[in-house]
Write a protein that holds these residues in place. Sequence first.
Motif, short mmCIF file in Angstrom:
data_model
loop_
_atom_site.label_atom_id
_atom_site.label_comp_id
_atom_site.label_asym_id
_atom_site.label_seq_id
_atom_site.Cartn_x
_atom_site.Cartn_y
_atom_site.Cartn_z
N THR A 68 0.84 -1.19 0.00
CA THR A 68 0.00 0.00 0.00
C THR A 68 0.88 1.24 0.00
OG1 THR A 68 -1.71 -1.17 1.23
CG2 THR A 68 -1.83 1.22 1.22
N SER A 69 0.59 2.13 -0.92
CA SER A 69 1.32 3.39 -1.03
C SER A 69 0.35 4.54 -0.83
CB SER A 69 1.97 3.49 -2.41
OG SER A 69 2.54 4.76 -2.58
N LYS A 70 0.69 5.44 0.08
CA LYS A 70 -0.17 6.60 0.37
C LYS A 70 0.36 7.82 -0.37
CE LYS A 70 -1.75 4.92 4.74
NZ LYS A 70 -2.22 5.22 6.04
N ARG A 71 -0.57 8.65 -0.80
CA ARG A 71 -0.20 9.86 -1.53
C ARG A 71 0.63 10.80 -0.66
NH1 ARG A 71 -4.93 12.96 -4.40
NH2 ARG A 71 -5.87 11.35 -3.17
N PRO A 105 4.45 10.32 -2.90
CA PRO A 105 3.60 10.68 -4.04
C PRO A 105 4.05 10.04 -5.35
CG PRO A 105 4.59 12.64 -3.04
CD PRO A 105 5.05 11.46 -2.27
N ALA A 106 5.35 9.88 -5.57
CA ALA A 106 5.81 9.29 -6.83
C ALA A 106 5.36 7.83 -6.95
CB ALA A 106 7.33 9.37 -6.92
N LEU A 107 5.47 7.07 -5.88
CA LEU A 107 5.05 5.68 -5.90
C LEU A 107 3.53 5.57 -6.02
CD1 LEU A 107 6.18 2.84 -5.77
CD2 LEU A 107 5.96 2.93 -3.29
N GLY A 110 1.57 3.74 -9.17
CA GLY A 110 0.54 2.71 -9.00
C GLY A 110 -0.75 3.08 -9.71
N ILE A 111 -1.14 4.35 -9.63
CA ILE A 111 -2.34 4.81 -10.33
C ILE A 111 -2.15 4.65 -11.84
CG2 ILE A 111 -3.74 6.85 -10.86
CD1 ILE A 111 -4.35 5.69 -8.14
#
Length: 100
Positions: free
Chosen positions: A66-69, A73-75, A79-80
């Motif tokens: 899980t990556s949070k904004r 932000p780059a990760l 993912g988006i």
Amino acid sequence: MSSPKVLKIVFVIGIVATLAALVLAPKVEGYGDFVARVFLVSLGALSLTYSAYAIKKGEVEVKGFTSKRSDSPALFWFGICVYLFLGCSMLGISLMQIYT
């Protein structure tokens, strides 16, 4: 309507549409192509819906990570982009029929 509910509705509609195509479509030449097209459209719609849900929520999950904004932000945007590319490619493949 809340975002998780919309995501679940799109998922259920995709499953029902694929199963309906599997059961109700006449078993003639091209049967497998039709079922595959319904599945690919459902998968593309689910991927695009998840992208919108993840943007609204501010976190995306890719392969169990899980990556949070706010944290990275780059990760998050990578993912988006992966989910957006997957959704657009599934819809494009199903519309141009290049999977056969």
